[in-house]
Write a protein that holds these residues in place. Structure first.
Motif, PDB file in Angstrom:
ATOM      1  N   PHE A   1     -10.122   4.988   3.584  1.00 41.76           N
ATOM      2  CA  PHE A   1      -8.993   4.526   4.394  1.00 41.76           C
ATOM      3  C   PHE A   1      -9.429   3.534   5.474  1.00 41.76           C
ATOM      4  O   PHE A   1      -8.620   3.090   6.274  1.00 41.76           O
ATOM      5  CB  PHE A   1      -8.284   5.730   5.025  1.00 41.76           C
TER       6      PHE A   1
ATOM      7  N   ASN B   1     -10.268   6.237  -1.943  1.00 41.93           N
ATOM      8  CA  ASN B   1     -10.215   7.305  -0.938  1.00 41.93           C
ATOM      9  C   ASN B   1     -10.816   6.835   0.382  1.00 41.93           C
ATOM     10  O   ASN B   1     -11.035   7.632   1.290  1.00 41.93           O
ATOM     11  CB  ASN B   1     -10.943   8.556  -1.437  1.00 41.93           C
TER      12      ASN B   1
ATOM     13  N   ASN C   1       0.416   5.455   0.254  1.00 46.63           N
ATOM     14  CA  ASN C   1      -0.484   6.589   0.466  1.00 46.63           C
ATOM     15  C   ASN C   1      -0.062   7.747  -0.447  1.00 46.63           C
ATOM     16  O   ASN C   1       1.126   8.072  -0.554  1.00 46.63           O
ATOM     17  CB  ASN C   1      -0.455   7.044   1.922  1.00 46.63           C
TER      18      ASN C   1
ATOM     19  N   SER D   1      -6.509  12.791  -1.090  1.00 45.23           N
ATOM     20  CA  SER D   1      -5.679  11.739  -0.476  1.00 45.23           C
ATOM     21  C   SER D   1      -6.220  10.389  -0.899  1.00 45.23           C
ATOM     22  O   SER D   1      -7.429  10.141  -0.802  1.00 45.23           O
ATOM     23  CB  SER D   1      -5.713  11.856   1.050  1.00 45.23           C
ATOM     24  N   GLN D   2      -5.359   9.542  -1.367  1.00 46.47           N
ATOM     25  CA  GLN D   2      -5.742   8.211  -1.823  1.00 46.47           C
ATOM     26  C   GLN D   2      -4.800   7.153  -1.266  1.00 46.47           C
ATOM     27  O   GLN D   2      -3.660   7.450  -0.880  1.00 46.47           O
ATOM     28  CB  GLN D   2      -5.693   8.132  -3.364  1.00 46.47           C
ATOM     29  N   ARG D   3      -5.313   5.943  -1.226  1.00 48.34           N
ATOM     30  CA  ARG D   3      -4.460   4.768  -0.978  1.00 48.34           C
ATOM     31  C   ARG D   3      -4.341   4.016  -2.292  1.00 48.34           C
ATOM     32  O   ARG D   3      -5.349   3.752  -2.953  1.00 48.34           O
ATOM     33  CB  ARG D   3      -5.081   3.844   0.068  1.00 48.34           C
TER      34      ARG D   3
ATOM     35  N   THR E   1       0.836  -1.197   0.000  1.00 48.29           N
ATOM     36  CA  THR E   1       0.000   0.000   0.000  1.00 48.29           C
ATOM     37  C   THR E   1       0.873   1.250   0.000  1.00 48.29           C
ATOM     38  O   THR E   1       1.835   1.345   0.771  1.00 48.29           O
ATOM     39  CB  THR E   1      -0.914   0.028   1.248  1.00 48.29           C
TER      40      THR E   1
ATOM     41  N   ASP F   1      -0.817  11.777  -1.577  1.00 45.48           N
ATOM     42  CA  ASP F   1      -1.427  13.099  -1.412  1.00 45.48           C
ATOM     43  C   ASP F   1      -1.054  13.917  -2.637  1.00 45.48           C
ATOM     44  O   ASP F   1       0.133  14.096  -2.934  1.00 45.48           O
ATOM     45  CB  ASP F   1      -0.915  13.793  -0.142  1.00 45.48           C
TER      46      ASP F   1
END
Length: 530
Positions: free
Chosen positions: A420, A418, A317, A337-339, A315, A319
């Motif tokens: 989390f 998005n 992260n 913000s995404q993973r 994973t 931004d």
């Protein structure tokens, strides 16, 4: 005759699954099951091919009748005309009512006719005009073909479409325990035999490889299990990525869900406008990520990760700030913000390697033969492996570093979200359920023969899609009932439909006396009626 299953590699890179006859060292294609670049699709086609191979093999057995031996036929006091097929009503007619379609805003006469068209699309998925012959021969009901066309002209109205979608949505919500938590959206193209365009039928990018054919876009919104929720039809030259916002707006306006569902979509929907809409309207989403097309910095991070075995997940992260155009066509920026969930598959890695090697072989041959122009790179897979010559001439050469970097990404697939709170495994699992939805399109295009479409008038085209949408909903409900009771058959769905067609009743003085069902017929009758 010796039948075999063959996986044939096509020049486009897709794999065709075929049943072939090998006789006297020669091959003859008996049937092509399907063609795709997707591993999941190919595996599905192979399963279908195995079933179909059994069916075809049965047909090779010697006939029960010997033409050289004349046998006197014996008859009983029962004529074929006394037998009426009732499987259509007993199974699919019942399901039509059970999913709530008897509440559609049509008068009784039109509702009956609509139901007949829907059931005909399932059992006899050819031309609607076949329904005329079917009703006349088996049901002793006579209708004129112009009646069908007139009905199609008046069937499609927004309030009728809304009424039909509402009954199917309510049924889907009911079987999902009144919770639509996750939805999937996908788009396909449906081409026309006619070569003329109009406002709806436009020439555009075809997923079916039908060049210079007018088409329409069909956007289907479903649960992750493939149960239908709603659909929209768009002009054929519209970019599929521009349809998601429209579908979501209409869906939310219609049903006003208290909790917005997670939206799952393929990489065709991964554009900044869609992401901005989802973020600004508080939607959680899972979108397929184009790993090999990301910026070099992120690509470097991914390439440095270690994927030793299948199932390894990483994973990252993210931004970032995205640029998009708002409703007034003004540029806006949005921080998000995404993973990025990354998974690895050795099977996928082999496919990626094969695709690249094929591309490299092609480009090396081309470089040896001529200087490559910019026009050669349009829509070309191998363009990313090239650099402009150092002398600043428009001359291209192979860049081994780009090839090496591409190799390090083999077998890696990414999913951007998005949300989390979801576990990485759940993100991947939710997305992989998309194959049920893609299967929905395969069912619609093959079993229900939603393509090609011969209609020319826009209202008839939309009426055709509406009929097919309800047919698909009934098909999925029937499939769900079978699965619920763990009923599986070792023969094709086509044969199962034929068995249902052969459920008969005896017409004695206008009273129906049903013939006793065989084992399979009893099973499907119980599934629908118990």
């Amino acid at each position: 005759m010796s039948l075999h299953i063959r996986e044939k590699e096509n020049s486009s890179g897709s794999i065709s699954v075929q049943i072939i006859d090998r006789t006297h060292r020669q091959y003859k294609v008996i049937e092509t099951i399907g063609s795709s670049k997707s591993i999941a699709d190919i595996e599905l086609y192979l399963d279908i091919a195995k079933t179909r191979l059994k069916e075809l093999s049965r047909q090779l057995y010697p006939t029960l009748f010997d033409e050289e031996i004349e046998e006197k036929l014996e008859f009983i006091d029962l004529a074929n005309r006394d037998l009426i097929p009732v499987g259509d009503e007993l199974i699919y007619g019942k399901l039509f009512h059970q999913i709530g379609c008897n509440n559609i805003k049509l008068n009784t006469k039109h509702l009956t006719f609509f139901k007949e068209l829907v059931i005909s699309r399932i059992l006899y998925p050819g031309s609607k005009l076949y329904l005329i012959d079917y009703l006349a021969y088996f049901k002793k009901k006579h209708i004129d073909k112009n009646k069908i066309y007139r009905f199609l002209d008046t069937l499609y109205k927004e309030d009728i479409k809304d009424s039909i979608e509402e009954c199917i949505f309510n049924h889907t919500k009911k079987i999902m325990n009144d919770t639509i938590a996750i939805t999937f959206y996908d788009v396909t193209t449906l081409y026309f035999e006619s070569e003329s365009e109009d406002d709806l039928r436009r020439i555009g990018f075809s997923k079916e490889g039908k060049l210079a054919r007018p088409q329409i876009l069909l956007g289907l919104f479903t649960t992750l299990q493939g149960y239908p929720l709603s659909y929209e039809v768009y002009e054929g030259n519209k970019y599929e990525g521009h349809t998601l916002i429209d579908v979501l707006k209409k869906f939310q306006t219609k049903y006003k869900l208290k909790t917005k569902p997670i939206v799952v979509a393929d990489r065709g929907m991964l554009n900044n406008a869609n992401i901005a809409f989802l973020e600004n309207n508080n939607y959680k989403y899972i979108l397929a990520y184009k790993i090999k097309n990301v910026d070099s910095s992120l690509k470097g991070k991914i390439a440095n990760l270690t994927f030793t075995d299948d199932g390894v997940i990483h994973t990252i992260n993210i931004d970032k700030e995205i640029v998009y155009k708002d409703n007034e066509d003004k540029k806006q920026t949005l921080k998000i913000s995404q993973r990025l969930i990354l998974s690895y598959s050795s099977k996928r890695a082999k496919k990626d390697k094969k695709t690249r090697e094929k591309a490299l072989k092609k480009i090396k041959t081309t470089l040896n033969q001529k200087n490559i122009a910019k026009s050669d790179l349009k829509l070309s897979y191998y363009a990313k492996y090239l650099d402009i010559d150092d002398k600043c001439k428009i001359k291209y050469r192979l860049n081994p570093d780009k090839v090496s970097q591409d190799e390090r990404l083999d077998g890696i697939k990414g999913f951007a979200t998005n949300d989390f709170t979801l576990k990485a495994d759940d993100v991947i699992s939710h997305y992989q359920n998309q194959y049920d939805v893609e299967r929905a399109f395969r069912i619609s295009k093959t079993d229900l023969r939603i393509r090609p479409i011969y209609h020319r008038l826009e209202n008839r085209i939309k009426a055709h899609i509406l009929i097919s949408f309800v047919s698909y909903a009934i098909h999925k409900e029937f499939e769900r009932r079978l699965k619920q009771r763990d009923i599986k058959f070792d023969f094709s769905q086509k044969l199962l439909r034929d068995i249902i067609k052969h459920m008969f009743a005896l017409n004695r003085n206008n009273k129906f006396l049903h013939l006793k069902f065989d084992e399979v017929q009893q099973l499907v009758f119980d599934v629908v009626n118990v």
